[in-house]
Design a protein around this motif. Sequence first.
Motif, mmCIF file in Angstrom:
data_model
loop_
_atom_site.group_PDB
_atom_site.id
_atom_site.type_symbol
_atom_site.label_atom_id
_atom_site.label_comp_id
_atom_site.label_asym_id
_atom_site.label_seq_id
_atom_site.Cartn_x
_atom_site.Cartn_y
_atom_site.Cartn_z
ATOM 1 N N PHE A 2 52.584 39.276 -31.805
ATOM 2 C CA PHE A 2 51.880 38.516 -30.778
ATOM 3 C C PHE A 2 51.369 37.182 -31.333
ATOM 4 C CE2 PHE A 2 47.835 37.674 -28.515
ATOM 5 C CZ PHE A 2 48.377 37.392 -27.276
ATOM 6 N N TRP A 3 50.784 37.219 -32.536
ATOM 7 C CA TRP A 3 50.251 35.990 -33.129
ATOM 8 C C TRP A 3 51.369 35.020 -33.487
ATOM 9 C CZ3 TRP A 3 45.517 34.915 -32.193
ATOM 10 C CH2 TRP A 3 44.598 35.934 -32.016
ATOM 11 N N VAL A 36 47.718 35.726 -21.404
ATOM 12 C CA VAL A 36 48.059 36.984 -22.077
ATOM 13 C C VAL A 36 47.076 37.260 -23.216
ATOM 14 C CG1 VAL A 36 49.803 38.115 -23.515
ATOM 15 C CG2 VAL A 36 50.472 36.903 -21.434
ATOM 16 N N PHE A 37 46.721 36.218 -23.956
ATOM 17 C CA PHE A 37 45.767 36.369 -25.062
ATOM 18 C C PHE A 37 44.412 36.860 -24.549
ATOM 19 C CE2 PHE A 37 42.348 34.413 -27.588
ATOM 20 C CZ PHE A 37 42.557 35.089 -28.787
ATOM 21 N N TYR A 39 43.783 38.435 -21.741
ATOM 22 C CA TYR A 39 43.975 39.800 -21.239
ATOM 23 C C TYR A 39 43.933 40.816 -22.384
ATOM 24 C CZ TYR A 39 46.227 43.837 -19.098
ATOM 25 O OH TYR A 39 46.529 45.094 -18.677
ATOM 26 N N LYS A 40 44.629 40.516 -23.487
ATOM 27 C CA LYS A 40 44.643 41.443 -24.619
ATOM 28 C C LYS A 40 43.265 41.563 -25.271
ATOM 29 C CE LYS A 40 49.424 41.609 -26.032
ATOM 30 N NZ LYS A 40 49.613 43.043 -26.164
ATOM 31 N N MET A 41 42.515 40.475 -25.302
ATOM 32 C CA MET A 41 41.185 40.520 -25.887
ATOM 33 C C MET A 41 40.245 41.381 -25.017
ATOM 34 S SD MET A 41 41.429 39.025 -28.698
ATOM 35 C CE MET A 41 39.793 38.679 -29.281
ATOM 36 N N ARG A 43 41.198 43.868 -23.012
ATOM 37 C CA ARG A 43 41.666 45.264 -23.054
ATOM 38 C C ARG A 43 41.241 45.987 -24.325
ATOM 39 N NH1 ARG A 43 43.440 48.140 -19.003
ATOM 40 N NH2 ARG A 43 44.984 49.120 -20.332
ATOM 41 N N ARG A 44 40.936 45.281 -25.404
ATOM 42 C CA ARG A 44 40.588 45.930 -26.675
ATOM 43 C C ARG A 44 39.221 46.514 -26.658
ATOM 44 N NH1 ARG A 44 43.250 42.231 -31.407
ATOM 45 N NH2 ARG A 44 45.331 42.414 -30.611
#
Length: 44
Positions: A2-3, A36-37, A39-41, A43-44
Amino acid sequence: MFWTIIGILLLIWIVGFLLDFAGGLIHILLVVALIVFIYKMIRR
């Protein structure tokens, strides 16, 4: 993984600013990567 994608998009975005290459597409891809970034942050 991802990164790596974020890094590549940022690099292409900077090159796009310098060369004015496919400006609109690069900005759209950068906004999608940012969404997306975030959203992922969340969700964690």
